[in-house]
Scaffold this active site. Structure first.
Site, PDB file in Angstrom:
ATOM      1  N   GLY A  23      -5.750  -3.216   3.680  1.00 20.08           N
ATOM      2  CA  GLY A  23      -4.945  -4.169   3.134  1.00 20.08           C
ATOM      3  C   GLY A  23      -5.633  -5.570   3.398  1.00 20.08           C
ATOM      4  N   ARG A  24      -6.348  -5.661   4.348  1.00 19.89           N
ATOM      5  CA  ARG A  24      -7.137  -7.116   4.518  1.00 19.89           C
ATOM      6  C   ARG A  24      -8.433  -7.335   3.447  1.00 19.89           C
ATOM      7  NH1 ARG A  24      -6.405  -4.283   8.874  1.00 19.89           N
ATOM      8  NH2 ARG A  24      -8.774  -3.979  10.215  1.00 19.89           N
ATOM      9  N   GLU A  56       9.441  -5.790   4.812  1.00 21.49           N
ATOM     10  CA  GLU A  56       9.678  -7.225   4.228  1.00 21.49           C
ATOM     11  C   GLU A  56       9.405  -7.461   2.810  1.00 21.49           C
ATOM     12  OE1 GLU A  56       7.659  -7.222   8.556  1.00 21.49           O
ATOM     13  OE2 GLU A  56       7.563  -5.897   6.497  1.00 21.49           O
ATOM     14  N   GLU A  94      -7.339  -9.217  13.155  1.00 22.56           N
ATOM     15  CA  GLU A  94      -6.628  -7.816  13.165  1.00 22.56           C
ATOM     16  C   GLU A  94      -7.798  -6.765  12.907  1.00 22.56           C
ATOM     17  OE1 GLU A  94      -2.869  -6.769  10.787  1.00 22.56           O
ATOM     18  OE2 GLU A  94      -4.525  -6.181   9.247  1.00 22.56           O
ATOM     19  N   LYS A 142       7.210  -3.404  15.045  1.00 17.58           N
ATOM     20  CA  LYS A 142       7.949  -2.889  13.753  1.00 17.58           C
ATOM     21  C   LYS A 142       9.056  -1.846  14.364  1.00 17.58           C
ATOM     22  CE  LYS A 142       4.586  -3.870  10.254  1.00 17.58           C
ATOM     23  NZ  LYS A 142       3.807  -3.145   9.042  1.00 17.58           N
ATOM     24  N   HIS A 171      -7.991 -35.952  12.635  1.00 18.01           N
ATOM     25  CA  HIS A 171      -6.775 -36.754  13.155  1.00 18.01           C
ATOM     26  C   HIS A 171      -5.807 -35.847  13.927  1.00 18.01           C
ATOM     27  CE1 HIS A 171      -8.420 -40.322  11.256  1.00 18.01           C
ATOM     28  NE2 HIS A 171      -8.679 -39.718  10.288  1.00 18.01           N
ATOM     29  N   LYS A 199       0.912  -1.426   0.070  1.00 18.04           N
ATOM     30  CA  LYS A 199       0.034   0.097   0.192  1.00 18.04           C
ATOM     31  C   LYS A 199       0.778   1.355  -0.062  1.00 18.04           C
ATOM     32  CE  LYS A 199      -4.315   1.917   2.059  1.00 18.04           C
ATOM     33  NZ  LYS A 199      -5.315   1.720   3.083  1.00 18.04           N
TER      34      LYS A 199
END
Length: 505
Positions: free
Chosen positions: A251-252, A198, A337, A478, A368, A192
């Site tokens: 973002g999400r 990263e 978030e 951060k 399982h 964005k």
């Protein structure tokens, strides 16, 4: 929270729900608590909350809460493009990407989609040479949505092989490099702000790999997906390969914008457009229906009943479909978030629990691994089962038959339980689940399914009085990482020892 909403919560807290087995004595229970959502394109989704502890009386109580909490006004503000993110002074206009909302925002979205469509089709037509692979670097919402959607839709019809890389751990990039040929690989950089450390670190490493692999102009292989196009230009991306999206798309919630570029490149524009249409159909349902008839709102009623009235700290999601194996991870970010907050929208401490911990897995694998706790453990965990009637494979139908049998059996077993003289073999039962059953997992259905969960998350936030559109909780770590990078800072003894042991001090 206003006094009327608090009174509604207090009233809900007085209700004592009978066991599920007793609730099923009502012959109308299934019709009350299940509903079908039909898509205009054909097909649809069946939602079944009958194995939860919701009742007609509880639904009525939650409807009173929704009215007291101003749900209708909040929904109207969301669709109007008004400010619904007060801490950042922003609208949340992901819905405009699907054709609903403020007229100017819808027009902007359509123009940006046309720009993306032209680039996607040009790439498919060979304008950038032979393209067989895309390495898409991003993190959070810039990666989880594309990764999940490509994995769900591109298994049989991938036009371009897409590798989504989010982790700054070099092992993740090396895995993508091993599967790609630099001569036929594009790089999509999704950020964005176009400053995310990263993502930009990974992008630089991909450029180096392209150059080392003999690509004469690595920068000419880059597509930028960003709300800061000027930063992409500064970084060296040609304007013709920059696909912007609005600052008001979080973002999400950004899959529907240019962040969906890898999806469109992998499956073609028609499939991406079908996903947008499926989401828009759910948008229209969410806008046009009130009370328990509103499916995302009804899901929020169930979520809040278990989180706030029964003290459940987690909610599990199990996709009985390999194509949805990444859905639990996607929903973790969307829900935790958005609603993992400790203050209300006006900055006051919340009076009760907010988002539960969302977790899950894929059936039948999870049976399982973790279902022991669900059936006999000491935690009450509401479960969502998600499945498709139509299989995603072309093998012997026995595979899908066994898959669906197990999905439906687990919900029945959690509810019914089983008494035994041997305590170790006794199942208490009365454990809730909901089932979301798709006719098929095509692009339109997937779009509707994702939009359903977006609106479910928003509805929960409104009823709790919190802001689902900021995420300041990710910033402190951060900030400290930047201090470590700069050096000269003093940390607690444990952190200092770890930095020294790893050579970072």
């Amino acid at each position: 929270m206003n006094h009327r909403a608090k009174a509604a919560w207090d009233q809900l807290g007085l209700y004592r729900t009978p066991p599920l087995a007793e609730l099923f004595h009502d012959p109308d229970r299934l019709s009350l608590l299940s509903a079908r959502f039909d898509l205009p394109q054909g097909g649809g989704i069946r939602f079944d909350w009958s194995k939860t502890h919701l009742t007609g009386e509880l639904l009525a109580g939650f409807e009173v809460l929704a009215e007291a909490a101003g749900f209708a006004a909040a929904r109207a503000a969301l669709f109007a493009g008004d400010i619904v993110n007060p801490t950042e002074g922003r609208a949340a206009e992901h819905i405009a990407q699907r054709g609903l909302g403020r007229d100017s925002s819808v027009e902007e979205a359509q123009a940006l989609h046309e720009r993306m469509k032209l680039l996607v089709e040009a790439i498919h037509d060979g304008a950038l040479g032979e393209v067989r692979h895309l390495i898409h670097v991003g993190i959070g919402g810039s990666a989880l949505g594309p990764a999940m959607t490509v994995d769900a839709l591109a298994r049989d019809l991938a036009l371009v092989d897409v590798h989504v890389v989010s982790n700054v751990d070099g092992c993740a990039l090396e895995e993508a490099f091993a599967a790609c040929d630099p001569q036929t690989t594009l790089l999509a950089v999704a950020s964005k702000t176009f400053t995310t450390i990263e993502t930009m670190t990974n992008a630089e490493s991909v450029l180096k790999w392209l150059g080392d692999g003999g690509v004469d102009d690595p920068g000419g292989r880059v597509v930028a997906l960003t709300a800061s196009p000027e930063k992409a230009v500064e970084w060296g991306v040609d304007e013709t390969r920059i696909l912007p999206f609005p600052e008001t798309v979080g973002g999400r919630y950004s899959l529907w914008s240019s962040i969906g570029f890898p999806v469109a490149l992998a499956v073609g524009w028609e499939e991406f457009d079908a996903m947008l249409e499926g989401a828009a159909a759910m948008d229209r349902h969410f806008l046009d229906h009130d009370g328990a008839a509103n499916l995302p709102l009804r899901a929020a009623f169930a979520d809040l009943y278990y989180t706030r009235l029964r003290g459940c700290q987690t909610r599990a999601v199990f996709a009985y479909d390999e194509r949805l194996r990444l859905l639990p991870s996607y929903l973790q970010q969307l829900e935790m978030e958005s609603n993992g907050k400790g203050v209300t929208a006006d900055g006051q401490p919340v009076s009760a629990a907010t988002a539960p911990i969302t977790w899950g897995g894929v059936g039948t694998d999870a049976q399982h691994a973790v279902f022991q706790l669900l059936h006999q453990g000491t935690h009450l965990v509401p479960v969502d089962f998600i499945a498709s009637i139509a299989p995603g494979d072309g093998l012997d139908p026995a595979h899908h038959r066994i898959l669906l049998m197990n999905c439906f059996a687990q919900g029945a077993a959690l509810m019914a339980g089983k008494a035994s003289g041997d305590p170790a073999r006794s199942y208490p039962g009365d454990r809730p689940s909901a089932t979301i059953l798709c006719d098929d997992l095509d692009a339109a259905t997937l779009g509707a399914l994702i939009a359903f969960h977006e609106h479910r998350t928003f509805a929960s936030a409104v009823l709790m009085g919190i802001n689902p559109f900021d995420q300041f909780g990710v910033e402190l770590g951060k900030e400290i990482a930047r201090k470590i990078d700069r050096g000269g800072e003093t940390f607690d003894l444990s952190t200092a020892a770890l930095l020294a042991a790893s050579g970072l001090a």
